[in-house]
Design an enzyme around this catalytic site. Structure first.
Site, short mmCIF file in Angstrom:
data_model
loop_
_atom_site.label_atom_id
_atom_site.label_comp_id
_atom_site.label_asym_id
_atom_site.label_seq_id
_atom_site.Cartn_x
_atom_site.Cartn_y
_atom_site.Cartn_z
CG ASP A 128 -2.09 0.96 1.07
OD1 ASP A 128 -3.10 0.67 0.40
OD2 ASP A 128 -1.97 2.08 1.64
CG HIS A 148 -4.44 -3.84 -0.36
ND1 HIS A 148 -3.67 -3.37 -1.40
CD2 HIS A 148 -4.47 -2.84 0.56
CE1 HIS A 148 -3.27 -2.13 -1.12
NE2 HIS A 148 -3.74 -1.79 0.06
CE1 TYR A 152 -5.20 7.35 1.89
CE2 TYR A 152 -5.50 6.80 -0.42
CZ TYR A 152 -5.36 6.41 0.90
OH TYR A 152 -5.36 5.08 1.20
#
Ligand code: NAG
Length: 458
Positions: free
Chosen positions: A230, A436, A379
């Site tokens: 990630d 993930h 982000y």
């Protein structure tokens, strides 16, 4: 007449050919690697910094835990889910009710805090921020000729160092038949869990890489190995690009080449004709992505990303204020990102690979540190024009790299694409299991893959 037509046709052909070559050359030109000065992320102007290492223990005040209990008891009753929708409208509140019941009645913070404190942890001030990290040295007897190698583990969102608790012992305990073992350093990303958040805008993956390179330097490791998934995988990529002289090898469970050439090849060529970019074995892995991308990935799974890349502080207010909201928002990701099919299950598949306890440990790290907003800001710091313009995605990695491709990872690229972004790709492994959150879900598979990789590069 025919001659003139032929002439014009020839000119057009030559021009097209010339344009294609020019565009390709331009796209293949690698920009210069940026050199970043150390930025002071602490409050106000740069100040003299005490860089002593301080032992750290998770020790959350009674007020915070009592307040949490109160909020869990007094949560507004959940909206009833629609009939038969499983997890298709987001986390099903019937499932959330079960998780919250467990949280209220069975989850014992006193015990979980002890669990989280099983490894030595420290904090150190780097560029004005208090950075938290786990540091485990292996126990080996002096006579053994097992080599100890420094390895940094990097987590992502919505994860935490909790993802590594089952993996760490596998990496720090000599394994049968293995000639190396690791001294593990696992920091919390800035603004995540027990690491302080930046006070200034701009702390993106490249700047996080700089902080972690500086952290390793402070611990006496000028050269080290790195592993991540990630955001951790992106930071591993930045570390490899910006500081190749410090990185001995990079292991990633989310390798991705994001350069313009790779995007054209992957999305355009691969979309039209998958066999142009992938082998027979690879096509079933990546090819469904093209069909699924627009509907399943872009619209159904990426809303959170758009939100966090644009308005992290707004949604953060609600999530910081509501533990049940925070749990729903975070744990939802552990269903569909671990296995997309789990959206079709009443129980979200969660207990097939995790326990409520494990999942709540991770939620607790966000809750007790009040760090959801600052984690989401990452982000915004990465998906913005200014940072994109620095062109890091166009720079290939030259350090030895391993790409572990787990079956249910959100996006898997074929080797022919990865080779553009990783010029020294030593190992690619395909797993028939795992998604993930590989470290959290299948720690044994991940640990073995790291050992296999290191054996090739050490
Ligand atoms: C939580 O765990 C601690 C330590 O094991 C124990 O003393 C305590 O009684 C437990 N609390 C509850 C409510 O079970």
């Amino acid at each position: 007449m025919g001659l003139i037509l032929k002439g014009i046709f020839g000119l057009i052909l030559a021009f097209t050919f010339y344009s294609v070559i020019t565009i390709y050359t331009k796209l293949s030109t690698v920009p210069k690697t940026p050199v970043y000065e150390d930025i002071w992320w602490g409050k106000g102007d740069p100040a003299k910094e005490n860089t002593n290492i301080k032992p750290f223990k998770v020790d959350i005040s009674k007020e915070i835990i009592d307040d949490l209990k109160y909020r869990l008891q007094h949560a507004v009753p959940f909206q009833q889910p629609l009939e038969g929708v499983k997890q298709h409208y987001g986390m099903n509140t019937n499932l959330l009710t079960k998780i919250v019941d467990y949280w209220k009645n069975n989850y014992n913070w006193t015990e979980r805090q002890e669990f989280l404190n099983q490894f030595p942890q420290y904090t150190i001030s780097i560029q004005g921020l208090k950075i938290h990290y786990i540091h485990v040295k292996p126990q080996i007897n002096k006579q053994s000729n097992i080599k100890v190698l420094p390895l940094m583990l990097l987590h992502g969102w919505p994860g935490s160092v909790r993802e590594f608790y089952e993996l760490i012992p596998l990496l720090t305990t000599p394994q049968k038949g293995r000639k190396v073992v690791f001294e593990v350093i696992a920091p919390s990303l800035p603004g995540y869990g027990f690491s302080e958040a930046s006070n200034k805008p701009g702390l993106n993956t490249a700047r996080a890489a700089q902080i972690f390179k500086n952290l390793m330097g402070k611990l006496g490791f000028n050269m080290f190995y790195v592993q991540g998934g990630d955001w951790g995988a992106l930071i591993v990529n930045r570390l490899s690009i910006l500081y190749p002289e410090n990185i001995l090898g990079a292991h990633s469970n989310m390798c991705s080449c994001m350069s313009t050439i790779c995007n054209i090849k992957f999305w355009l060529l691969g979309g039209i004709c998958p066999s142009l970019i992938g082998t027979k074995e690879e096509i079933p892995q990546f090819s469904p992505i093209f069909k699924k991308f627009v509907q399943d990935l872009l619209f159904l799974e990426m809303g959170y990303m758009h939100l966090q890349a644009t308005k992290p502080d707004t949604v953060g207010v609600a999530l910081r204020d509501s533990p049940v909201g925070l749990a729903a928002y975070i744990i939802e990701k552990f269903t569909s990102w671990t296995n997309p099919e789990w959206k079709n299950l009443d129980d979200g598949g969660l207990t097939r690979k995790f326990t409520y306890e494990k999942l709540l440990d991770n939620v607790m790290i966000y809750w007790v540190t009040r760090s959801i907003t600052t984690s989401q800001r990452f982000y915004a710091e990465n998906f913005n024009k200014a940072f994109m313009a620095e062109g890091l995605n166009e720079i290939p990695v030259t350090v030895p790299t391993a790409c572990a491709r787990f079956k249910h990872e959100l996006s898997i690229q074929p080797k022919s694409i990865l080779k553009h972004g990783y010029l020294n790709l030593v190992q690619t492994t395909d797993f028939e299991d795992g998604g993930h959150f590989a470290a959290f879900e299948v720690p044994d598979l991940l640990a073995n893959d790291v050992y296999d990789f290191i054996k090739k590069v050490v």
